[in-house]
Design a protein around this motif. Structure first.
Motif, short mmCIF file in Angstrom:
data_model
loop_
_atom_site.label_atom_id
_atom_site.label_comp_id
_atom_site.label_asym_id
_atom_site.label_seq_id
_atom_site.Cartn_x
_atom_site.Cartn_y
_atom_site.Cartn_z
N PRO A 1 0.81 -1.23 0.00
CA PRO A 1 0.00 0.00 0.00
C PRO A 1 0.84 1.28 0.00
CG PRO A 1 -0.01 -1.01 2.17
CD PRO A 1 0.63 -2.00 1.25
N ALA A 2 2.10 1.19 0.47
CA ALA A 2 2.95 2.39 0.52
C ALA A 2 3.73 2.61 -0.77
CB ALA A 2 3.92 2.29 1.69
N LEU A 3 3.51 1.75 -1.75
CA LEU A 3 4.27 1.83 -3.00
C LEU A 3 4.04 3.17 -3.69
CD1 LEU A 3 6.13 0.12 -4.86
CD2 LEU A 3 4.05 -0.60 -6.06
N THR B 1 -4.18 4.91 -9.69
CA THR B 1 -3.51 6.21 -9.71
C THR B 1 -2.65 6.39 -8.46
OG1 THR B 1 -5.40 7.25 -8.64
CG2 THR B 1 -5.36 7.24 -11.06
N GLY B 2 -1.80 7.42 -8.50
CA GLY B 2 -1.00 7.76 -7.33
C GLY B 2 0.34 7.08 -7.26
N ARG B 3 0.68 6.25 -8.25
CA ARG B 3 1.97 5.60 -8.31
C ARG B 3 2.67 6.00 -9.59
NH1 ARG B 3 -0.80 1.13 -5.91
NH2 ARG B 3 -0.43 1.22 -3.66
N GLN B 4 3.94 6.32 -9.50
CA GLN B 4 4.72 6.66 -10.68
C GLN B 4 5.23 5.38 -11.32
OE1 GLN B 4 8.18 9.05 -9.96
NE2 GLN B 4 8.68 9.29 -12.12
N ILE B 5 4.96 5.22 -12.60
CA ILE B 5 5.44 4.07 -13.36
C ILE B 5 6.47 4.59 -14.36
CG2 ILE B 5 4.82 2.06 -14.72
CD1 ILE B 5 3.36 2.24 -12.01
N ARG B 6 7.71 4.14 -14.23
CA ARG B 6 8.78 4.70 -15.06
C ARG B 6 9.57 3.60 -15.74
NH1 ARG B 6 13.98 7.28 -14.39
NH2 ARG B 6 14.09 6.87 -12.15
N VAL B 7 9.69 3.71 -17.05
CA VAL B 7 10.56 2.81 -17.82
C VAL B 7 11.95 3.43 -17.84
CG1 VAL B 7 10.99 1.74 -20.06
CG2 VAL B 7 8.63 1.98 -19.21
N THR B 8 12.95 2.70 -17.36
CA THR B 8 14.30 3.23 -17.28
C THR B 8 15.11 2.84 -18.52
OG1 THR B 8 15.17 1.29 -16.11
CG2 THR B 8 14.23 3.07 -14.77
N SER B 9 16.17 3.58 -18.75
CA SER B 9 17.02 3.32 -19.92
C SER B 9 18.08 2.27 -19.65
CB SER B 9 17.68 4.62 -20.38
OG SER B 9 18.44 5.19 -19.34
N THR B 10 18.35 1.98 -18.37
CA THR B 10 19.32 0.94 -18.01
C THR B 10 18.77 0.10 -16.88
OG1 THR B 10 20.47 2.24 -16.32
CG2 THR B 10 21.24 2.48 -18.61
N ALA B 11 19.29 -1.12 -16.77
CA ALA B 11 18.89 -2.00 -15.68
C ALA B 11 19.33 -1.43 -14.34
CB ALA B 11 19.48 -3.39 -15.89
N ARG B 12 20.52 -0.85 -14.31
CA ARG B 12 21.03 -0.31 -13.05
C ARG B 12 20.13 0.81 -12.53
NH1 ARG B 12 27.26 0.71 -11.36
NH2 ARG B 12 26.83 1.49 -9.25
N GLU B 13 19.64 1.63 -13.40
CA GLU B 13 18.77 2.72 -12.99
C GLU B 13 17.49 2.19 -12.35
OE1 GLU B 13 16.60 6.66 -15.01
OE2 GLU B 13 17.71 5.23 -16.26
#
Length: 343
Positions: free
Chosen positions: A160-162, A188-200
């Protein structure tokens, strides 16, 4: 799991999906693994057939026998790395359940959903045993296929804290598709981000699930933040440095790991660099800290601190497939699900 039916009950993918949605899957897997810890469930060595397809892709067929609380059977799970290019799921398979008295097959069901759910549920019950999922604020996925989606299905109600989910996949289209699925599952309320690297993706994540097709380890120890948990579902994402340097290294079954020569942890075991939880660790090697069934049974007493790095390496136990498949079969029989085929 004795029965009185004449015939074999067949459950399609749609049948399995509908039935399993009515079952508390993590609870079934936890119960099965606890039974395994007490000797009330078990497995036999798996068999593997591997080949290269005409198009040059690696393919394999695995047979995983097991028994759990009176249910006996095996999972047959096949995969070809070329399937994704064809628009097909990478893996597909069947679970066959047998009558415990006559040994006759009594049920054949589509196995991909069972396999994906038992894998994700094993991760969830192991993570829950060492961490508090409700406190996780950042979650990362390496690989954006079916297995990651199944993990998210089971993790979503527990986090729930995600606030943020980071995704990485070599296929940008697959990552984008999974990002949309994340929004559907999490709201809603959660940021979904596709990163450019695995490390990120991994850096700063309290929990990372790696579910890729790589055979080349790449996630180093310093990628995982203090207090982070890395779930090595696809088995070859974690480097030697991460496996040897983690504060806690947890596997599901040491014998399965030890006898495997395809995955890095098995090769480290063969080289004497990693030993089992009950073995003395010579200089220059490390011990696997515990197995998941023993962890769930409360046998692992070393404290996991807020800054410890934890690696969970769920190799995959056929007993879990049989435990879950038996629960599905029992519900199908009670509700008339599936199709009864003549022998």
């Amino acid at each position: 799991m004795s029965h009185s039916e004449e015939g074999i009950r067949y459950l399609t993918a749609a049948d399995v999906t509908g039935l399993v949605s009515r079952i508390d899957v993590p609870a079934v897997i936890r119960q099965t693994l606890l039974a395994y810890a007490k000797g009330a469930a078990g497995l036999s060595p798996e068999a593997a057939l591997r080949w290269t397809t005409g198009s040059g892709h690696a393919a394999r067929s695995l047979i995983l026998p097991g028994w759990a609380d009176g249910a006996y059977g095996c999972k047959i799970i096949n995969a070809s790395l070329g399937n994704v290019e064809r628009g097909l799921p990478r893996a597909a398979g069947l679970v066959v359940l047998d009558d415990p008295e006559t040994a006759r097959p009594v049920c054949i069901m589509e196995g991909a959903r069972i396999s994906a759910l038992r894998t994700a549920a094993t991760s969830v019950v192991a993570v829950t045993a060492v961490r508090e999922p409700a406190a996780v604020t950042r979650l990362a996925f390496l690989g954006c296929g079916r297995q990651s989606e199944t993990h998210l299905e089971l993790l979503a109600p527990l986090t729930p804290a995600l606030r943020e989910v980071r995704l990485f996949d070599l296929d940008a289209g697959r990552a984008g598709h999974f990002a949309a699925r994340c929004r559907d599952l999490l709201g809603t309320g959660r940021q979904i981000r596709v990163t450019s690297t695995a490390r990120e993706a991994v850096e700063g994540a309290g929990l990372t699930v790696a579910a890729t097709t790589t055979t080349e380890p790449y996630v180093d120890l310093d990628w995982v933040p203090p207090g982070g948990t890395f779930v090595n579902v696809s088995l070859d994402d974690a480097t030697e440095g991460l496996l040897l340097g983690a504060d806690h290294l947890i596997v599901d079954d040491w014998e399965l790991v030890r006898t495997d020569d395809h995955r890095l942890l098995g090769r480290l075991a063969a080289a004497g660099r990693v030993v089992g939880p009950d073995d003395p660790a010579p200089d220059g090697s490390r011990r696997v800290d515990t197995e998941i069934p023993r962890l769930l049974a409360g046998e692992y007493t070393r404290r996991v601190t807020a800054t410890d790095r934890v690696v969970i390496n769920p190799f995959g136990m056929g007993v879990s497939d049989i435990g879950l498949a038996a629960a599905v079969f029992d519900l199908a029989r009670r509700t008339g699900g599936g199709t009864l085929l003549p022998c």
